[in-house]
Write an enzyme that holds these catalytic residues in place. Structure first.
Site, short mmCIF file in Angstrom:
data_model
loop_
_atom_site.label_atom_id
_atom_site.label_comp_id
_atom_site.label_asym_id
_atom_site.label_seq_id
_atom_site.Cartn_x
_atom_site.Cartn_y
_atom_site.Cartn_z
N LYS A 164 -24.52 -30.09 43.69
CA LYS A 164 -25.47 -29.04 43.31
C LYS A 164 -24.74 -27.91 42.59
O LYS A 164 -23.89 -27.25 43.17
CB LYS A 164 -26.19 -28.47 44.54
CG LYS A 164 -27.38 -27.58 44.16
CD LYS A 164 -27.77 -26.61 45.24
CE LYS A 164 -27.07 -25.28 45.10
NZ LYS A 164 -27.42 -24.53 43.87
N GLU A 234 -14.04 -23.22 50.35
CA GLU A 234 -13.22 -22.30 49.54
C GLU A 234 -14.09 -21.08 49.30
O GLU A 234 -15.04 -21.13 48.54
CB GLU A 234 -12.79 -22.98 48.24
CG GLU A 234 -11.53 -22.36 47.64
CD GLU A 234 -11.78 -21.26 46.63
OE1 GLU A 234 -12.48 -20.29 46.99
OE2 GLU A 234 -11.30 -21.38 45.51
N CYS A 267 -11.65 -16.63 41.87
CA CYS A 267 -11.28 -16.31 43.26
C CYS A 267 -9.80 -15.99 43.40
O CYS A 267 -9.42 -15.23 44.29
CB CYS A 267 -11.65 -17.48 44.16
SG CYS A 267 -13.41 -17.83 44.22
N GLU A 359 -14.06 -8.12 47.46
CA GLU A 359 -13.74 -8.86 46.25
C GLU A 359 -14.69 -8.42 45.14
O GLU A 359 -15.88 -8.72 45.17
CB GLU A 359 -13.87 -10.36 46.49
CG GLU A 359 -13.48 -11.21 45.29
CD GLU A 359 -13.70 -12.70 45.55
OE1 GLU A 359 -13.05 -13.50 44.86
OE2 GLU A 359 -14.52 -13.05 46.42
#
Length: 462
Positions: A164, A234, A267, A359
């Site tokens: 997906k 992750e 990331c 982040e």
């Protein structure tokens, strides 16, 4: 197809991040589509898993060839969904083809735990078997590349996959699934467009494993819904870059290049520059100059979507940085309404500033001052995420000592974001668990089975 109140298939409107304008629609898969995709993958599993690693490798190599043959179409689809410039998409498509070829070979060279006469009178060995049907959920920052990171080892290990993409970037994964149907066979790799509800339905479906790349909050939800099934997560990062006074001369330019690649939406991108008192002002000045040379619209693309742009703006507005150094934006004609954000440096800010602790996921670097090397290390390890980090110094001994002490799954010395298929990538702590890339990633998608056979004859019973 899932239908809305009018009986038409449910769809979502897609937006071009470069212009902010609509660019088409995509289907929103619901229970029937999810069930059909998983059932198709289940039906394809016996045939795919029964192939020898050599034959699976040959088919994965064919898929890599199709990616290369249609590189221009993949680039166009990646650009439409992400706004990435061609200079970025071209290299990423090359990496995708390389990943499928790498894992096609890696699956043939795998090793197993010790085998042989381990118990008197018995021979034992370990079989590595596929987990089964793997549900893969990938984010919008690298729609094709992250799909390859997950799908290539899963397929090489003998699993079938239902993948997906993110709601905003279904384009390139759809093409990959089409080519997989030609190279690998029907149902081996299915494309399941949709939104977060689609992802939840996939996780709760009859898949045997879930491989998820995305936010920490979403990852926790995936783990809870998956229950006892295997999960590989992750979940992002907030990478520190410890810059010592003897850092190489190209440090600032290298960090600026790394944090503006893909508009900082990576990331593992550098986020938090940490210096000592004696090189703090030099760092601010060097980064100011280097970031000013990186112009949004000319050198890097926009943020992916309106939600991400709003989140970025909110974090910047909440920052208490005394110095907010902003670069330029130069969108092409007609792209002025896109999600462009400039290269930015925030300095003179507290260690608990939102731009430091969260982040940001944009073309932004914070600069912090530490009283010494140990204090710099404490700042680097002082956030929940632990995915990636770098150290900048010409003293190799110090650099290696710091990489050993950093709490991160991937570290660099005098470089950042240098990756290859042969080297593992994965996080710790709030950055999740599991391994992408390298032969180690195959173990994410396999189960060991011990086989023990009695070979000694029994003594005759009198």
């Amino acid at each position: 197809m899932t239908s809305d109140a009018t009986g038409s298939p449910a769809e979502t409107e897609l937006t071009d991040p470069r212009t902010g304008a609509p660019r088409g629609t995509a289907l929103l898969s619901r229970l029937s589509e999810v069930g059909a995709a998983v059932a198709g993958a289940r039906a394809a599993l016996p045939g795919w898993s029964a192939l020898t690693p050599r034959e699976r490798g040959r088919r994965l190599d064919r898929l890599a060839g199709l990616v290369e043959d249609h590189a221009a179409e993949y680039a166009a689809r990646e650009g439409a969904g992400t706004g990435k410039p061609e200079s970025e998409t071209a290299g990423e498509i090359e990496q995708v083809a390389d990943l499928f070829r790498f894992f096609a070979t890696a699956a043939r060279t795998r090793t197993a735990p010790a085998a042989g006469l381990l118990v008197a009178g018995h021979e034992s060995w370990v079989r590595w078997e596929p987990v089964g049907v793997v549900g893969v959920v990938v984010p919008w920052n690298y729609p094709l590349l992250m799909a390859a990171w997950r799908c290539a080892p899963a397929l090489a290990a003998g699993n079938t996959v239902v993948a997906k993409p993110a709601e905003t970037t279904p384009d390139s994964l759809e093409l990959l699934a089409e080519h997989a149907g030609l190279a690998l066979g029907p149902g081996v790799l299915a494309h399941l467009p949709g939104d977060r509800e689609t992802g939840r339905l996939l996780v709760e479906s009859a898949v045997d494993m879930v491989a998820f790349t995305g936010s920490g909050r979403a990852g926790a939800d995936v783990a809870a819904r998956a229950g006892t099934r295997r999960v590989s997560l992750e979940l992002g990062g907030n990478a520190p870059a410890i810059v010592l006074p003897d850092a190489p001369a190209d440090t600032w330019e290298s960090l600026a290049d790394a944090v503006t690649y893909n508009a900082g939406q990576s990331c593992a991108a550098p986020a938090r520059v940490i210096t000592l008192p004696e090189n703090y002002e030099a760092a601010v000045a060097g980064l100011t100059e280097a970031m000013a040379a990186r112009v949004a619209g000319r050198d890097f693309g926009p943020l992916n979507n309106a939600d991400q742009a709003e989140r970025y703006d909110r974090l910047v507005a909440a920052s208490d940085a005394k110095r907010d150094i902003v670069g330029e934006i130069a969108p092409a004609p007609g792209e002025e309404a896109g999600h462009w954000r400039p290269a930015r440096v925030l300095a003179d800010l507290p260690d608990d500033d939102p731009a430091v602790t969260e982040e940001v996921f944009g073309p932004l670097l914070t600069v912090q001052r530490a009283d010494g090397v140990e204090a710099a290390l404490a700042l680097a390890n002082g956030v929940p995420q632990a995915l990636a980090a770098s150290v900048w110094t010409t003293d190799l001994t110090t650099g290696l000592e710091l990489t050993a002490a950093l709490d991160a799954g991937e570290t660099w010395v005098n470089c950042h974001l240098v990756q290859t298929a042969e080297l593992p990538h994965g996080g710790r702590g709030a950055s999740g668990h599991g391994t992408d890339l390298s032969a180690l990633a195959l173990q994410e998608y396999q189960r060991p089975k011990t086989v023990t056979v009695r070979v000694a004859r029994r003594a005759d019973t009198p």
